[in-house]
Design an enzyme around this catalytic site. Structure first.
Site, PDB file in Angstrom:
ATOM      1  N   GLU A 132       0.829  -1.219   0.000  1.00  0.00           N
ATOM      2  CA  GLU A 132       0.000   0.000   0.000  1.00  0.00           C
ATOM      3  C   GLU A 132       0.853   1.256   0.000  1.00  0.00           C
ATOM      4  OE1 GLU A 132      -3.117   0.158  -0.519  1.00  0.00           O
ATOM      5  OE2 GLU A 132      -3.990  -1.755   0.097  1.00  0.00           O
ATOM      6  N   ARG A 180       0.623   3.818  -3.136  1.00  0.00           N
ATOM      7  CA  ARG A 180      -0.006   5.111  -2.842  1.00  0.00           C
ATOM      8  C   ARG A 180       1.039   6.209  -2.626  1.00  0.00           C
ATOM      9  NH1 ARG A 180      -5.677   3.989   0.334  1.00  0.00           N
ATOM     10  NH2 ARG A 180      -5.726   1.716   0.088  1.00  0.00           N
ATOM     11  N   ASP A 225      -4.756  -9.700  -8.508  1.00  0.00           N
ATOM     12  CA  ASP A 225      -4.991  -8.684  -9.551  1.00  0.00           C
ATOM     13  C   ASP A 225      -3.789  -7.939 -10.119  1.00  0.00           C
ATOM     14  OD1 ASP A 225      -4.709  -7.324  -7.115  1.00  0.00           O
ATOM     15  OD2 ASP A 225      -6.716  -6.462  -7.113  1.00  0.00           O
ATOM     16  N   GLU A 238     -12.414   0.488 -10.011  1.00  0.00           N
ATOM     17  CA  GLU A 238     -12.009  -0.461 -11.071  1.00  0.00           C
ATOM     18  C   GLU A 238     -12.943  -0.473 -12.282  1.00  0.00           C
ATOM     19  OE1 GLU A 238     -10.063  -1.211  -7.401  1.00  0.00           O
ATOM     20  OE2 GLU A 238     -12.213  -1.308  -7.789  1.00  0.00           O
TER      21      GLU A 238
END
Length: 494
Positions: free
Chosen positions: A119, A123, A252, A386
Site C-alpha cells: 500500500e 499510494r 490482480d 475499477e
C-alpha cells in the site's frame, strides 16, 4: 549517534513529458461533465483539508480524521500524497501547493510504525513519483527515495520475497496473520516493479531494480499448477501456500504489472510480456467463463474447482485486456478488445442490477442469480475505481460512446448516494434505496475514481497512453524511452 551524510541525488534526464495538463473537450456537454467531476474533487479535498488534514483519510460524517492498519499508527497524510497528481491534472494548483507544503514540512518516515509495503509503495511512492514527474518539484523525488530506503529491509527474507509489513523505524518485517501459512501475497510482492524501476532510474542506484528482478526470476523458476499463479508464496521456504488463484483481490495487480513493465520499458522488456501472455492464456483457459445469461466473468480457482464469483477488484481486467491487446500473441488484438468489452459489460450489469446503480464488492453467477451479490457482507460499495477505470481504457481504445454514458451513470450515482456535506462516503448496501453510509472517504477515491472519471471526459491528449503508464493506484509514470536518453552511462539502467 552520527547521521550519515546524504549524497544529493544524481541529475538524470527527465523523459520528454507530453500531455501533463489540458485535455479540454470541444463538446460543451462534455466540458460540463468534466467540470462536475472537478467540483466533486474539490468537495472531497476541501472537506479533507478542513476536517482531516494530515490524517490518512477522512470520516466525512463524523468530520474527523480516519486511518486503517495498512498505514500503521502514524498520521502520514495518505490522502494528500494520493490526491496530488489528480489535483495537478485538474489544474487545482492552489490545492496542489497546499499539499506540497504539508509534504515538505510534515511528511516524516522515521516513525515507529508498521505499514503495508504494498500500500505504501502504490499510494506513497507512486503518488510522490507522479507528482515529481508532473510538476518537476524536487521535494517529491527526495521524499519518494527516503521512503523507498525504509522499505528495503522488508526484502531481508531467506528467499528475497518481501514481507507484507515493515516497521519504518526498526526495519522489522512480518506477514499478515490471516494469510495462508505465513505466506506473502502475489498481488503485494508482485506490484512493486513500476515504482522500483523508476527509483533506480532516478537515483542511479540499481538496488531497487535488482530487488524486483530477483522476485521475477524466482517466479519464473517455479512450477505453476495449470499454468496459474497461486495467490500465496512462503517467503521462508519459497513454496506456494494454498492453491488459490484470483484476478481479483490477492492476485490482480501482479498481472497488471507484468503488462505495464513491458509498456513502461517502451516495449523492450520482452520477458515481462511473455510472462503476461502465458498468465493470461492460463486465466482464459481455467478462469474465464460465460454465464447462462451470456455474461463473461472471471471466476476464482479455489480448492481444485472454479468458484463462479467475481469481485469488483477484478473488473479492472477489462481495461488490462484492451491495454495489452496491441502486441498480443498471434495477432489476437481483436480478441482481447472484445474480451475487455465483455468484462466491461458484465461489470456494468453488476451496477445496473442494484437499487443505487453502484456495484457491490463481489457478485455471483449461480443458476438464476447473475452479476448480483448474495451475501450481505458483499453488498457494499466503498468508492472503488475499477469499473470506471475499465470504462476509461475502453473509451481510449474504441471511442464507443457507451463508455462515457456508463461512466456518467456511475458519477451521478456517486453524487446522489455517496456525497454528504463533509465529503464522500461509501455505502453498506447497494440494493437498498435508503443506504447507510460507512463514513469513510477512501484516499483512492481522490487518486483513482475521480481521476479516471475526469480523464473519461477529457480529450485523449491528456496523459496519452503511449507516453504514460498508470500504476495500480492510477499514478501516471512516464514510459522510459531508454534508447533516447543519455542514460547509457548509468550502470543502474544498463
Amino acid at each position: 549517534m552520527k547521521t550519515k551524510e546524504k549524497k544529493p541525488l544524481p541529475a538524470v534526464p527527465i523523459p520528454n513529458l507530453i500531455g501533463t495538463h489540458g485535455g479540454e473537450p470541444e463538446d460543451n456537454d462534455l466540458r460540463e461533465k468534466r467540470e462536475k467531476i472537478k467540483e466533486m474533487m474539490k468537495h472531497a479535498w476541501d472537506n479533507y483539508r478542513i476536517y482531516g488534514w494530515g490524517h490518512n483519510e477522512l470520516r466525512p460524517i463524523a468530520r474527523k480524521g480516519h486511518s486503517t492498519n495498512i498505514f500503521g499508527s502514524s498520521q502520514m497524510g495518505a490522502t494528500i500524497v494520493d490526491a496530488l497528481d489528480t489535483l495537478y491534472i485538474m489544474g487545482l494548483h492552489d490545492e496542489f501547493r497546499d499539499g506540497q507544503k504539508w509534504i515538505e514540512n510534515n511528511l516524516d518516515f522515521s516513525v515507529n510504525s508498521e505499514v503495508s509495503v504494498f500500500e505504501v509503495n502504490i499510494r506513497f511512492i507512486g503518488g510522490l513519483l507522479a507528482a515529481y514527474y508532473l510538476s518537476g518539484e524536487e521535494i517529491f523525488k527526495i521524499k519518494a527515495v527516503q521512503l523507498a530506503e525504509k522499505l528495503l529491509p522488508a526484502f531481508n527474507t531467506p528467499t528475497g520475497i518481501p514481507w507484507a509489513m515493515v516497521n519504518l523505524k526498526s526495519g522489522v518485517g512480518r506477514n499478515w496473520g490471516w494469510a495462508s501459512a505465513g505466506s506473502s501475497i502475489l498481488a503485494e510482492f508482485g506490484t512493486l516493479h513500476m515504482e522500483f524501476v523508476h527509483l533506480s532510474y532516478l537515483t542511479g542506484n540499481p538496488i531497487y531494480y535488482k530487488k524486483v528482478m530477483h522476485i521475477r526470476k524466482l517466479l519464473q523458476k517455479m512450477d505453476r499448477p495449470n499454468g496459474l499463479y497461486p495467490n500465496y508464496l512462503n517467503p521462508r521456504t519459497g513454496r506456494w501456500g494454498q492453491y488459490h488463484t484470483s484476478v481479483g483481490g490477492l492476485g490482480d495487480s501482479f498481472y497488471e504489472y507484468l503488462l505495464k513493465a513491458w509498456l513502461m520499458s517502451d516495449k523492450t522488456d520482452h520477458e515481462a510480456r511473455k510472462m503476461y501472455d502465458d498468465a493470461i492464456e492460463a486465466i482464459e483457459k481455467h478462469l474465464i467463463r460465460k454465464s447462462r445469461g451470456g455474461l463473461t466473468f472471471i471466476g476464482e480457482w479455489k480448492n481444485g474447482h472454479l468458484e463462479k464469483k467475481m469481485g469488483h477488484l477484478a473488473c479492472f481486467a477489462g481495461g488490462m485486456f484492451v491495454l495489452g491487446a496491441d502486441g498480443s500473441r498471434m495477432d489476437q488484438a481483436g480478441h482481447y478488445l472484445e474480451l475487455g468489452a465483455e468484462i466491461a459489460r458484465t461489470c456494468h450489469e453488476s451496477y445496473d442490477r442494484t437499487a443505487l446503480k453502484l456495484g457491490p464488492e463481489s457478485f455471483k453467477f449461480d443458476g438464476a442469480v447473475e452479476a448480483v451479490a448474495v451475501r450481505q457482507a458483499e453488498k457494499y460499495y466503498i468508492l472503488r475505481p475499477e469499473v470506471i477505470e475499465t470504462y476509461w481504457y475502453l473509451w481510449r481504445f474504441t471511442h464507443d460512446p457507451r463508455y462515457r454514458e456508463w461512466g456518467w451513470e456511475a458519477a451521478l450515482a456517486i453524487e446522489k448516494y455517496c456525497r454528504v456535506t463533509g465529503g464522500f462516503s461509501g455505502v453498506k448496501d447497494v440494493y437498498s434505496s435508503t443506504p447507510t453510509h460507512d463514513d469513510v472517504q477512501q484516499s483512492f477515491f481522490l487518486a483513482e475514481t475521480l481521476k479516471y472519471l475526469y480523464l473519461l471526459f477529457s480529450s485523449d491528449d491528456l496523459l496519452p497512453l503511449d507516453h504514460w503508464v498508470f500504476n495500480t493506484e492510477a499514478h501516471p509514470l512516464p514510459v522510459l524511452h531508454l534508447a533516447n536518453t543519455t542514460l547509457s552511462r548509468n550502470p543502474a539502467v544498463r
